[in-house]
Design a protein around this motif. Sequence first.
Motif, PDB file in Angstrom:
ATOM      1  N   ILE A  12      -3.008   9.308   5.120  1.00  0.00           N
ATOM      2  CA  ILE A  12      -3.649   8.663   3.974  1.00  0.00           C
ATOM      3  C   ILE A  12      -3.165   7.223   3.833  1.00  0.00           C
ATOM      4  CG2 ILE A  12      -3.834   8.686   1.457  1.00  0.00           C
ATOM      5  CD1 ILE A  12      -3.593  11.768   1.634  1.00  0.00           C
ATOM      6  N   VAL A  13      -1.848   7.037   3.926  1.00  0.00           N
ATOM      7  CA  VAL A  13      -1.281   5.694   3.801  1.00  0.00           C
ATOM      8  C   VAL A  13      -1.847   4.765   4.871  1.00  0.00           C
ATOM      9  CG1 VAL A  13       0.833   4.318   3.938  1.00  0.00           C
ATOM     10  CG2 VAL A  13       0.854   6.501   2.720  1.00  0.00           C
ATOM     11  N   CYS A  14      -1.791   5.208   6.112  1.00  0.00           N
ATOM     12  CA  CYS A  14      -2.218   4.347   7.215  1.00  0.00           C
ATOM     13  C   CYS A  14      -3.732   4.138   7.222  1.00  0.00           C
ATOM     14  CB  CYS A  14      -1.740   4.925   8.546  1.00  0.00           C
ATOM     15  SG  CYS A  14       0.061   4.833   8.753  1.00  0.00           S
ATOM     16  N   GLY A  15      -4.490   5.129   6.759  1.00  0.00           N
ATOM     17  CA  GLY A  15      -5.929   4.942   6.633  1.00  0.00           C
ATOM     18  C   GLY A  15      -6.255   3.836   5.646  1.00  0.00           C
ATOM     19  N   ASN A  16      -5.524   3.794   4.537  1.00  0.00           N
ATOM     20  CA  ASN A  16      -5.718   2.737   3.554  1.00  0.00           C
ATOM     21  C   ASN A  16      -5.250   1.386   4.078  1.00  0.00           C
ATOM     22  OD1 ASN A  16      -6.627   3.587   0.584  1.00  0.00           O
ATOM     23  ND2 ASN A  16      -5.522   5.317   1.470  1.00  0.00           N
ATOM     24  N   ILE A  17      -4.156   1.385   4.860  1.00  0.00           N
ATOM     25  CA  ILE A  17      -3.685   0.141   5.464  1.00  0.00           C
ATOM     26  C   ILE A  17      -4.746  -0.402   6.419  1.00  0.00           C
ATOM     27  CG2 ILE A  17      -2.005  -0.854   7.070  1.00  0.00           C
ATOM     28  CD1 ILE A  17       0.104   0.993   5.814  1.00  0.00           C
ATOM     29  N   ALA A  18      -5.353   0.482   7.214  1.00  0.00           N
ATOM     30  CA  ALA A  18      -6.395   0.063   8.156  1.00  0.00           C
ATOM     31  C   ALA A  18      -7.593  -0.524   7.422  1.00  0.00           C
ATOM     32  CB  ALA A  18      -6.818   1.244   9.023  1.00  0.00           C
ATOM     33  N   MET A  50       0.831  -1.205   0.000  1.00  0.00           N
ATOM     34  CA  MET A  50       0.000   0.000   0.000  1.00  0.00           C
ATOM     35  C   MET A  50       0.869   1.259   0.000  1.00  0.00           C
ATOM     36  SD  MET A  50      -2.997   1.194  -0.177  1.00  0.00           S
ATOM     37  CE  MET A  50      -3.907  -0.348   0.073  1.00  0.00           C
ATOM     38  N   THR A  51       1.965   1.241   0.739  1.00  0.00           N
ATOM     39  CA  THR A  51       2.858   2.398   0.772  1.00  0.00           C
ATOM     40  C   THR A  51       3.446   2.663  -0.606  1.00  0.00           C
ATOM     41  OG1 THR A  51       3.435   1.916   3.080  1.00  0.00           O
ATOM     42  CG2 THR A  51       4.874   3.434   1.882  1.00  0.00           C
ATOM     43  N   TYR A  52       3.902   1.607  -1.276  1.00  0.00           N
ATOM     44  CA  TYR A  52       4.435   1.768  -2.633  1.00  0.00           C
ATOM     45  C   TYR A  52       3.384   2.372  -3.563  1.00  0.00           C
ATOM     46  CZ  TYR A  52       8.248  -1.379  -1.164  1.00  0.00           C
ATOM     47  OH  TYR A  52       9.314  -1.954  -0.520  1.00  0.00           O
ATOM     48  N   LYS A  53       2.144   1.917  -3.443  1.00  0.00           N
ATOM     49  CA  LYS A  53       1.071   2.445  -4.293  1.00  0.00           C
ATOM     50  C   LYS A  53       0.840   3.927  -4.028  1.00  0.00           C
ATOM     51  CE  LYS A  53      -1.531  -1.875  -4.858  1.00  0.00           C
ATOM     52  NZ  LYS A  53      -2.769  -2.610  -4.493  1.00  0.00           N
ATOM     53  N   MET A  54       0.828   4.327  -2.763  1.00  0.00           N
ATOM     54  CA  MET A  54       0.569   5.724  -2.438  1.00  0.00           C
ATOM     55  C   MET A  54       1.738   6.624  -2.845  1.00  0.00           C
ATOM     56  SD  MET A  54      -2.497   5.890  -1.218  1.00  0.00           S
ATOM     57  CE  MET A  54      -2.947   4.547  -2.330  1.00  0.00           C
ATOM     58  N   LEU A  55       2.962   6.103  -2.756  1.00  0.00           N
ATOM     59  CA  LEU A  55       4.119   6.870  -3.227  1.00  0.00           C
ATOM     60  C   LEU A  55       4.017   7.132  -4.726  1.00  0.00           C
ATOM     61  CD1 LEU A  55       7.015   5.113  -1.260  1.00  0.00           C
ATOM     62  CD2 LEU A  55       6.209   7.455  -0.928  1.00  0.00           C
TER      63      LEU A  55
END
Length: 287
Positions: free
Chosen positions: A228-234, A145-150
């Motif tokens: 945003i990243v952590c919201g998507n991870i959750a 998910m982090t790679y996608k948001m980057l």
Amino acid sequence: MAVKFFGQFLVEKGVVSREKLLEAIDLQEKNNLKFGETALNMGMICKADVERVHDAQRCEDLRFGDMAVKLGLISPNQMQQVLTRQKNNHLYIGEALVKVGALDEGEILRYLAEFKEDQAPYTAERVNLPPGVSNPQVWEMGADMTYKMLTRIAQFAFRPAPSEEAETVNARHLAVAIDFSGSVKCRYVLSVSEGAQQAIAKAILKEDDVSDEPREVLDDTVMEFINIVCGNIAAKGAQLGHTLEINPPVVIAEGGREVEVPPSFRAIRFPVYISDGEEVEFSFWVG
């Protein structure tokens, strides 16, 4: 030896000049348009639609085309037309170097083989976690998910390096963190170089120039990005059957300071190397 891009590798070998590489990169950027830019040029959407899709992508893990279809901006058939146009027009850096006269076409495969051999120790084809880490599927998903948001939000062209355990984390220009609670507990840490922070700020603020923005505003954009990243991870974690609650982000270090990982945590760091020489690193501190 270090993580490199193909063009950088060729410059360091003395095969092409830096000037020719920059010329090839410029040609590549003009040719390899993003999905939204291509759809815009094809008259399928307007600039306001592009912003609408980008805003929606902050809250849901969908590629631009899929999100545009979901929002009713284009049809599935139009999405395929755009993807076909992108595929047909795509220009690799080696091809661009040939077009600007920096390389002969017959040399590309030889130098590409040398490059792959040089970079083999640093290639991360997938997320590899140290053995014995609890809830590995959560951290694999979180890294993905982090790679996608980057890519989607910060618009970074980057190469991920293999993950590794760490006892310290370098703050670079700024390090921010969010604590997860619930059925899975951990601390997510993101550290960015100064240039990476400015790129994130441009994306979050939707501005072309952030050089006059105060440091506090720039720091806030990194904290918004990690939110945003952590919201998507959750959200993804819930699909895996985990309850992940996120706490507000906090700045934990600045100015290149080394941050020690508490003995009660097991930290897994993921270095990210950006094409313009800037750096990002994220880590999961698993309790």
